[in-house]
Write a protein that holds these residues in place. Structure first.
Motif, PDB file in Angstrom:
ATOM      1  N   ARG A   1      -3.308   0.889 -14.079  1.00 55.35           N
ATOM      2  CA  ARG A   1      -3.870   0.030 -13.061  1.00 55.35           C
ATOM      3  C   ARG A   1      -3.121   0.272 -11.765  1.00 55.35           C
ATOM      4  NH1 ARG A   1      -5.662  -5.524 -13.887  1.00 55.35           N
ATOM      5  NH2 ARG A   1      -5.775  -6.419 -11.818  1.00 55.35           N
ATOM      6  N   LYS A   2      -3.842   0.762 -10.780  1.00 58.13           N
ATOM      7  CA  LYS A   2      -3.179   1.134  -9.533  1.00 58.13           C
ATOM      8  C   LYS A   2      -3.210  -0.031  -8.551  1.00 58.13           C
ATOM      9  CE  LYS A   2      -2.180   5.183 -10.871  1.00 58.13           C
ATOM     10  NZ  LYS A   2      -0.785   5.381 -11.276  1.00 58.13           N
ATOM     11  N   GLU A   3      -2.259  -0.007  -7.665  1.00 57.24           N
ATOM     12  CA  GLU A   3      -2.214  -1.088  -6.690  1.00 57.24           C
ATOM     13  C   GLU A   3      -3.171  -0.828  -5.525  1.00 57.24           C
ATOM     14  OE1 GLU A   3       0.738  -4.085  -4.521  1.00 57.24           O
ATOM     15  OE2 GLU A   3       1.469  -2.070  -4.768  1.00 57.24           O
ATOM     16  N   TYR A   4      -3.557   0.438  -5.393  1.00 59.04           N
ATOM     17  CA  TYR A   4      -4.435   0.782  -4.284  1.00 59.04           C
ATOM     18  C   TYR A   4      -5.841   1.080  -4.803  1.00 59.04           C
ATOM     19  CZ  TYR A   4      -3.145   5.295  -6.198  1.00 59.04           C
ATOM     20  OH  TYR A   4      -2.922   6.340  -7.047  1.00 59.04           O
ATOM     21  N   ASN A   5      -6.826   1.025  -3.939  1.00 58.98           N
ATOM     22  CA  ASN A   5      -8.192   1.379  -4.317  1.00 58.98           C
ATOM     23  C   ASN A   5      -8.673   2.506  -3.443  1.00 58.98           C
ATOM     24  OD1 ASN A   5      -8.011  -1.619  -5.162  1.00 58.98           O
ATOM     25  ND2 ASN A   5      -9.707  -0.725  -6.279  1.00 58.98           N
ATOM     26  N   ILE A   6      -9.131   3.550  -4.099  1.00 56.37           N
ATOM     27  CA  ILE A   6      -9.547   4.730  -3.344  1.00 56.37           C
ATOM     28  C   ILE A   6     -11.040   4.676  -3.098  1.00 56.37           C
ATOM     29  CG2 ILE A   6      -9.792   7.226  -3.458  1.00 56.37           C
ATOM     30  CD1 ILE A   6      -7.127   7.308  -4.869  1.00 56.37           C
ATOM     31  N   ASP A   7     -11.407   4.929  -1.863  1.00 58.92           N
ATOM     32  CA  ASP A   7     -12.807   4.935  -1.488  1.00 58.92           C
ATOM     33  C   ASP A   7     -13.390   6.326  -1.719  1.00 58.92           C
ATOM     34  OD1 ASP A   7     -15.171   4.116  -0.520  1.00 58.92           O
ATOM     35  OD2 ASP A   7     -14.577   4.036   1.583  1.00 58.92           O
ATOM     36  N   LYS A   8     -12.689   7.330  -1.203  1.00 59.21           N
ATOM     37  CA  LYS A   8     -13.196   8.702  -1.301  1.00 59.21           C
ATOM     38  C   LYS A   8     -12.037   9.666  -1.464  1.00 59.21           C
ATOM     39  CE  LYS A   8     -16.902   8.093   1.894  1.00 59.21           C
ATOM     40  NZ  LYS A   8     -17.044   8.116   3.337  1.00 59.21           N
ATOM     41  N   ILE A   9     -12.297  10.747  -2.152  1.00 62.69           N
ATOM     42  CA  ILE A   9     -11.329  11.838  -2.214  1.00 62.69           C
ATOM     43  C   ILE A   9     -12.065  13.117  -1.859  1.00 62.69           C
ATOM     44  CG2 ILE A   9      -9.790  13.183  -3.686  1.00 62.69           C
ATOM     45  CD1 ILE A   9      -9.318  10.818  -5.378  1.00 62.69           C
ATOM     46  N   ILE A  10     -11.479  13.922  -0.966  1.00 60.74           N
ATOM     47  CA  ILE A  10     -12.102  15.224  -0.697  1.00 60.74           C
ATOM     48  C   ILE A  10     -11.078  16.312  -0.962  1.00 60.74           C
ATOM     49  CG2 ILE A  10     -13.906  14.502   0.889  1.00 60.74           C
ATOM     50  CD1 ILE A  10     -11.977  15.401   3.182  1.00 60.74           C
TER      51      ILE A  10
ATOM     52  N   ILE B   1      -1.938  20.233   1.462  1.00 59.72           N
ATOM     53  CA  ILE B   1      -1.603  19.121   2.333  1.00 59.72           C
ATOM     54  C   ILE B   1      -2.497  17.953   1.926  1.00 59.72           C
ATOM     55  CG2 ILE B   1      -1.531  18.290   4.709  1.00 59.72           C
ATOM     56  CD1 ILE B   1      -1.493  21.267   5.567  1.00 59.72           C
ATOM     57  N   ILE B   2      -1.883  16.853   1.526  1.00 54.86           N
ATOM     58  CA  ILE B   2      -2.681  15.684   1.132  1.00 54.86           C
ATOM     59  C   ILE B   2      -2.563  14.637   2.228  1.00 54.86           C
ATOM     60  CG2 ILE B   2      -3.041  13.921  -0.616  1.00 54.86           C
ATOM     61  CD1 ILE B   2      -1.818  15.758  -2.635  1.00 54.86           C
ATOM     62  N   LEU B   3      -3.653  14.404   2.920  1.00 56.00           N
ATOM     63  CA  LEU B   3      -3.647  13.367   3.951  1.00 56.00           C
ATOM     64  C   LEU B   3      -4.221  12.092   3.346  1.00 56.00           C
ATOM     65  CD1 LEU B   3      -4.990  15.447   6.967  1.00 56.00           C
ATOM     66  CD2 LEU B   3      -2.621  14.988   6.348  1.00 56.00           C
ATOM     67  N   VAL B   4      -3.439  11.029   3.373  1.00 55.28           N
ATOM     68  CA  VAL B   4      -3.900   9.774   2.798  1.00 55.28           C
ATOM     69  C   VAL B   4      -4.254   8.818   3.935  1.00 55.28           C
ATOM     70  CG1 VAL B   4      -3.383   7.912   1.213  1.00 55.28           C
ATOM     71  CG2 VAL B   4      -2.324  10.136   0.885  1.00 55.28           C
TER      72      VAL B   4
ATOM     73  N   THR C   1       3.857   2.690   1.244  1.00 56.86           N
ATOM     74  CA  THR C   1       4.289   2.971  -0.127  1.00 56.86           C
ATOM     75  C   THR C   1       3.098   3.333  -0.996  1.00 56.86           C
ATOM     76  OG1 THR C   1       6.088   1.426   0.110  1.00 56.86           O
ATOM     77  CG2 THR C   1       5.523   2.078  -2.102  1.00 56.86           C
ATOM     78  N   CYS C   2       2.044   2.522  -0.928  1.00 55.98           N
ATOM     79  CA  CYS C   2       0.862   2.788  -1.741  1.00 55.98           C
ATOM     80  C   CYS C   2       0.271   4.137  -1.395  1.00 55.98           C
ATOM     81  CB  CYS C   2      -0.192   1.703  -1.530  1.00 55.98           C
ATOM     82  SG  CYS C   2       0.091   0.292  -2.556  1.00 55.98           S
ATOM     83  N   ALA C   3       0.247   4.442  -0.098  1.00 52.83           N
ATOM     84  CA  ALA C   3      -0.313   5.726   0.327  1.00 52.83           C
ATOM     85  C   ALA C   3       0.482   6.865  -0.288  1.00 52.83           C
ATOM     86  CB  ALA C   3      -0.313   5.822   1.848  1.00 52.83           C
ATOM     87  N   MET C   4       1.805   6.729  -0.282  1.00 52.70           N
ATOM     88  CA  MET C   4       2.629   7.793  -0.860  1.00 52.70           C
ATOM     89  C   MET C   4       2.417   7.883  -2.364  1.00 52.70           C
ATOM     90  SD  MET C   4       6.199   7.585   1.151  1.00 52.70           S
ATOM     91  CE  MET C   4       6.308   7.978   2.888  1.00 52.70           C
ATOM     92  N   VAL C   5       2.334   6.720  -3.016  1.00 53.44           N
ATOM     93  CA  VAL C   5       2.146   6.724  -4.477  1.00 53.44           C
ATOM     94  C   VAL C   5       0.805   7.367  -4.828  1.00 53.44           C
ATOM     95  CG1 VAL C   5       1.848   5.285  -6.505  1.00 53.44           C
ATOM     96  CG2 VAL C   5       3.648   4.764  -4.898  1.00 53.44           C
ATOM     97  N   ALA C   6      -0.230   7.058  -4.041  1.00 53.90           N
ATOM     98  CA  ALA C   6      -1.528   7.686  -4.281  1.00 53.90           C
ATOM     99  C   ALA C   6      -1.406   9.195  -4.134  1.00 53.90           C
ATOM    100  CB  ALA C   6      -2.567   7.145  -3.308  1.00 53.90           C
ATOM    101  N   GLY C   7      -0.642   9.624  -3.127  1.00 56.28           N
ATOM    102  CA  GLY C   7      -0.401  11.051  -2.933  1.00 56.28           C
ATOM    103  C   GLY C   7       0.298  11.662  -4.142  1.00 56.28           C
TER     104      GLY C   7
END
Lengths: 319, 315
Positions: free
Chosen positions: B306-315, A38-41, A75-81
């Motif tokens: 190049r991503k459109e988002y910036n990630i602060d943390k990943i766990i 489960i990926i929570l963004v 959208t960005c959240a889903m793409v990051a997922g």
């Protein structure tokens, strides 16, 4: 331990229902006979959403969290997922419990029938007319241009084969149109009715200005899929009408000059020739530059918008 | 990023020497004094941008042991290049960038440093009560107003070179050309927490009054670059399709109007400018749209990482 299913949930200020969400998801997950994650963004929440994700992470090994620096939109959240998912199949759903996680097995069953994307359809959804109309118009345009017929583009609950989403270049408000975009790469898309619970608070925005943006995105995506490996061809095709017009007006201009028609008119034909020639040359020049860009890029052609493929079982030879 | 963990340095002060300054040695010593009072260790890095002679002349007079590094770029480079070469040599967790002369008072710098709490990534000074000449105040105001409007930010003073930020800000932000000026804006769009702190300053030195026309033009182009950079770098077609569709709409409606006249009222249209203007607009529209497509191809083939988002943390 190979992961089969990745469930992606974008969350924005959902501290009130995050516990319930995780409970429901893990309850569904216990019935699976494969590994899942489960990926929570956390889409830049300002409340305790991230702390809660960190807390739950300690007890649930399947849980993963991604935290954005600021709010970037669903959208960005889903793409990051998608970018961080390990599963072969990806399911997305809303974080506000409007979708029912219990529907996930239904989506997967439908997918086994041979589909690449299964979209949820909130069949018994009651919304105000002012919200339905713009979404209807957008849906109509998108159905026409892409040939995907879905009742409900807006439903977040969707299941994708992972290959299908990785080739999508998505931004802005495009998550609604992932199926349409993916279908351009050959993905087989279908839908099934799913449960839908009313939104308790907040309003979803959907206006006419977005139709323009989405339309320009779809246009770009369509052209890129068709012409990204042969851009000069695409630009040349666009230039053809202008080349023809140049020849047409050019002939008339020459004739007018030879027969010494009224000078005003022959000047017009001269300018019309010149303008069309400018447009044609510009398009051809851009085509060549596009060819250079694609030729010099370090992406191999296999990485270009990928056309989805399926394996056809080869029957063993009988002897 | 050399010796990043070798010596636990907290502050890196990067001084960009771009203009002649007679009191440069004193200026560096005073910076040294400020930070020797502050908590944590520090280093001072001087980057001479096309001013090697000046640096060589001043260097013997700066008497700071061990904490000073000096470099000279072999060729005059844009500010962003100069900064990034300084950044590569630095190893502090907090970076402070300064110009060729002292812009802020000692107290102001100390004041700024106190605002750098755990939540804040960038501190930008806001010279609230300007002591400069009315004319340069006006220029600066116009520039900042334009930036605010175009880039949609509420930062009020971007013209000051001094900025304090955490290391990760520059690690994750691509700067080029004259974009250093806009670092707080770009970083804020990436989700870094920016604070603008009012503070006292000294009068501007160096070039003043009326700049050359090229410089004004350059500023305007910079603001446009910022606008495009922050909004359309991943989706260039959106920008061009808006402009292009306006032209195509104007052109085609004029064409329809002209043909309507010709067909139903039998007006002559061949010798009139309306037809040519209409055609011209359509051609412009098509050129813009095709430029946008070209942009889209570049973004698609070269900008995938190049991503459109910036990630602060990943766990």
């Amino acid at each position: 331990m190979k992961i089969f299913l990745s469930i992606i949930v974008p969350l924005y200020n959902e501290e009130t229902c995050i516990k319930k969400l995780i409970d429901k998801l893990t309850a569904v997950g216990e019935k699976f006979d494969f590994n899942y994650e489960i990926i929570l963004v956390d889409d830049g929440s300002t409340d305790r959403t991230w702390q809660l994700i960190e807390q739950h992470k300690q007890f649930i090994p399947q849980l993963r969290g991604i935290k954005f620096r600021r709010n970037y939109g669903q959208t960005c959240a889903m793409v990051a997922g998608f970018d961080h998912a390990n599963g072969e199949v990806i399911v997305t759903l809303d974080g506000d419990l409007q979708n029912d996680p219990a529907d996930i097995p239904l989506l997967l069953d439908k997918m086994r029938e041979g589909y690449d994307i299964v979209s949820g359809w909130r069949k018994y959804r009651k919304d105000h007319f002012s919200r339905v109309l713009p979404s209807r118009i957008a849906n109509g345009i998108i159905s026409r241009t892409t040939g995907v017929q879905l009742h409900d583009y807006g439903c977040s609950l969707k299941a994708y084969k992972a290959d299908c989403v990785r080739s999508i270049n998505a931004y802005g408000e495009m998550h609604r149109f992932f199926p349409a975009l993916a279908s351009m790469t050959g993905a087989r898309v279908t839908e099934i009715p799913v449960n839908h619970y009313p939104r308790e608070f907040g309003v979803s925005k959907y206006g006419f200005d977005r139709i323009f943006k989405v339309f320009s995105d779809i246009f770009a995506m369509n052209l890129i899929i068709r012409f990204s490996s042969t851009p000069l061809l695409g630009f040349s095709l666009c230039a053809v009408p202008f080349i023809l017009a140049t020849c047409f007006f050019g002939c008339i201009a020459v004739l007018a000059e030879l027969n010494q028609w009224i000078s005003g008119k022959s000047l017009f034909f001269f300018f019309a020739t010149a303008l069309n020639a400018i447009a044609a040359i510009h398009l051809l020049g851009n085509g060549v530059i596009a060819e250079l860009i694609v030729g010099n890029s370090d992406l191999s052609h296999t990485k270009m918008p990928e056309i989805t493929k399926k394996e056809i079982k080869v029957a063993p030879h009988e002897k | 990023m050399k010796n990043k963990h070798a010596n636990n340095i907290r502050y890196s002060i990067i001084v960009l020497l771009e203009e002649d300054n007679d009191g440069f040695a004193d200026y560096i010593c005073s910076l040294d004094k400020i930070f020797s009072d502050a908590e944590g260790s520090y280093e001072i890095i001087i980057i001479a941008n096309g001013k090697e002679a000046a640096l060589r002349q001043e260097l013997p007079e700066i008497r700071i042991q061990g904490k000073l590094k000096a470099f000279s770029l072999n060729k005059k480079a844009p500010q962003a290049v100069c900064l990034s070469s300084g950044f590569k040599e630095s190893c502090g967790e907090i970076i402070m960038v300064c110009g060729s002369y002292q812009q802020l008072t000692h107290n102001a710098i100390k004041h700024l440093l106190t605002f750098l709490d755990k939540e804040t990534d960038i501190i930008s000074p806001w010279r609230q009560n300007r002591v400069d000449s009315k004319f340069s105040q006006l220029q600066s105001k116009v520039f900042n107003m334009m930036t605010q409007k175009i880039a949609n930010t509420d930062l009020k003073d971007l013209s000051c070179i001094v900025k304090i930020f955490r290391r990760r800000v520059l690690e994750e932000t691509e700067l080029y050309g004259n974009m250093y000026r806009f670092l707080p804006v770009i970083a804020a769009k990436k989700g870094f927490k920016t604070k603008e702190v009012p503070c006292e300053h000294y009068q501007e030195r160096g070039k003043q009054g009326l700049y050359s026309p090229t410089e004004y033009f350059g500023r305007i182009v910079d603001i446009f670059t910022l606008f495009f950079h922050t909004r359309f770098v991943k989706k260039p077609l959106r920008f061009f399709s808006i402009l292009g569709s306006i032209f195509i709409f104007l052109g085609s409606s004029a064409l329809v109007y002209a043909f309507f006249q010709k067909l139903f009222f039998d007006y002559p249209i061949g010798g009139r400018p309306v037809l040519l203007m209409a055609l011209l607009c359509v051609v412009f529209g098509i050129q813009l749209a095709s430029t946008g497509l070209l942009g889209e191809i570049i973004a698609f083939t070269h900008g995938r990482a190049r991503k459109e988002y910036n990630i602060d943390k990943i766990i």
